[in-house]
Design an enzyme around this catalytic site. Structure first.
Site, PDB file in Angstrom:
ATOM      1  N   TRP A   7      -9.487   1.703   5.715  1.00 28.93           N
ATOM      2  CA  TRP A   7      -8.901   2.187   6.984  1.00 28.93           C
ATOM      3  C   TRP A   7      -7.919   1.163   7.583  1.00 28.93           C
ATOM      4  O   TRP A   7      -7.449   1.697   8.778  1.00 28.93           O
ATOM      5  CB  TRP A   7     -10.258   2.136   7.807  1.00 28.93           C
ATOM      6  N   LYS A   8      -7.813  -0.005   7.191  1.00 32.61           N
ATOM      7  CA  LYS A   8      -6.892  -0.941   7.698  1.00 32.61           C
ATOM      8  C   LYS A   8      -7.244  -1.262   9.243  1.00 32.61           C
ATOM      9  O   LYS A   8      -8.393  -1.299   9.563  1.00 32.61           O
ATOM     10  CB  LYS A   8      -5.681  -0.512   7.540  1.00 32.61           C
ATOM     11  N   HIS A  91      -5.327  -8.070  -0.856  1.00 27.92           N
ATOM     12  CA  HIS A  91      -4.316  -7.205  -0.414  1.00 27.92           C
ATOM     13  C   HIS A  91      -2.792  -7.581  -0.028  1.00 27.92           C
ATOM     14  O   HIS A  91      -2.600  -8.671   0.771  1.00 27.92           O
ATOM     15  CB  HIS A  91      -4.903  -6.250   0.738  1.00 27.92           C
ATOM     16  N   GLU A 161      -1.125  -2.233  -6.633  1.00 27.15           N
ATOM     17  CA  GLU A 161      -0.604  -1.331  -5.497  1.00 27.15           C
ATOM     18  C   GLU A 161       0.848  -2.128  -5.256  1.00 27.15           C
ATOM     19  O   GLU A 161       0.860  -3.107  -4.763  1.00 27.15           O
ATOM     20  CB  GLU A 161      -1.471  -1.781  -4.075  1.00 27.15           C
ATOM     21  N   GLY A 167       2.040   2.421   2.447  1.00 29.76           N
ATOM     22  CA  GLY A 167       2.429   2.733   3.892  1.00 29.76           C
ATOM     23  C   GLY A 167       3.759   3.525   3.995  1.00 29.76           C
ATOM     24  O   GLY A 167       4.499   3.868   4.931  1.00 29.76           O
ATOM     25  N   GLY A 230      -4.920   4.150   1.973  1.00 29.99           N
ATOM     26  CA  GLY A 230      -4.683   3.545   3.303  1.00 29.99           C
ATOM     27  C   GLY A 230      -4.787   4.682   4.312  1.00 29.99           C
ATOM     28  O   GLY A 230      -5.448   5.484   4.742  1.00 29.99           O
TER      29      GLY A 230
HETATM   30  P1  PGA Z   1      -1.349   3.448   2.106  1.00 27.96           P
HETATM   31  O1  PGA Z   1      -2.130   1.823   1.661  1.00 27.96           O
HETATM   32  O2  PGA Z   1      -2.003   4.515   1.262  1.00 27.96           O
HETATM   33  O3  PGA Z   1      -0.969   3.582   3.548  1.00 27.96           O
HETATM   34  O4  PGA Z   1       0.070   3.337   1.420  1.00 27.96           O
HETATM   35  C1  PGA Z   1      -2.570   1.777   0.674  1.00 27.96           C
HETATM   36  C2  PGA Z   1      -3.117   0.400   0.710  1.00 27.96           C
HETATM   37  O5  PGA Z   1      -2.405  -0.697   1.197  1.00 27.96           O
HETATM   38  O6  PGA Z   1      -4.229  -0.052   0.128  1.00 27.96           O
END
Ligand code: PGA
Length: 247
Positions: A7-8, A91, A161, A167, A230
């Protein structure tokens, strides 16, 4: 599959955290996948209700501190006592704040020492024509795996990733063919650290702009064992659509 909802800092109200948790519970009741909810620290305490079937909880980071006089730190033991199962380590958004491989390695060790499963994030910032990014990925894996015992290595989940894909939108994510290549490459690197059969068992996730429109394609034939999601995990209807694509 293992679906990790990172969820950041997108989820910033208790109401939203609760709605997404209810959504996770509904989805695991029907799907055969394990879903891990990884909220920011305060919301872990709010949403955790023991491990419910295939719903599990994860933290987005863990402290290097072992406890005591460490203002503002959230330690591995604190998380473990809260029934957290997974912890995201290394991350790219944390590496961008100065978290180098040595710190990532120590965090992995803290997590393992307390019975948490580290989700180790790796990924190149950009791709070059000479494929130097492959050596970069190998370096990130070596930095962690070389120092661990065989039993510890076997517990790690690797999340590939690529930073250039994070993002953005599905159109800018990796292609299924390129992902398949990377999964093979990561498994090949891991064979330096495991007997070949065990290297096949390490769970490898993909993260970087996974959305309902591309998750199916990325899942089929790429060899990934799941996804680290994310922005698309922080919205009830998008996350529901995304998980349904996998069923
Ligand atoms: P995102 O992020 O799906 O928004 O690209 C993935 C992540 O950074 O874990």
């Amino acid at each position: 599959m293992l679906i990790v909802a990172n969820w950041k800092a997108y989820v910033d109200t208790p109401a939203k955290a609760k709605a997404l948790t209810a959504c996770g519970k509904r989805l695991v009741a029907r799907a055969k996948h394990t879903i891990v909810l990884a909220p920011s620290f305060p919301y872990l305490g709010l949403i955790i209700g023991g491990r419910k079937g295939k719903l599990a909880y994860g933290a987005q980071d863990v402290s290097l501190s072992t406890g005591g006089a460490a203002t503002g730190e959230v330690t591995a033991v604190t998380l473990a006592k809260l029934s957290v199962t997974y912890v995201i380590v290394g991350h790219s958004e944390r590496r961008a704040m100065g978290e180098v491989d040595e710190i990532v390695r120590e965090k992995v060790q803290r997590a393992l020492a307390n019975g948490l499963i580290p989700i180790l994030c790796i990924g190149e910032r950009e791709r070059d024509m000479d494929a130097r990014y492959l050596a970069f990925i190998r370096g990130q894996l070596d930095a962690i795996f070389a120092s661990l015992s065989p039993r510890e290595r076997a517990k790690i989940v690797v999340a590939y990733e690529p930073v250039w894909a994070i993002g953005k939108s599905a159109a800018e994510a990796i292609t299924a063919a390129d992902l398949a290549e990377m999964v093979l490459y990561i498994r090949k690197v891991l064979t330096s650290y495991f007997p070949v059969r065990s290297a096949q068992k390490t769970r490898i996730l993909y993260g970087g702009s996974v959305e309902p429109s591309n998750i199916r394609d990325l899942a089929v034939g790429s060899g990934v064992d799941g996804f680290l999601i994310g922005h698309a995990s922080a919205d009830v209807s998008t996350f529901t659509a995304l998980v349904k694509q996998l069923s």
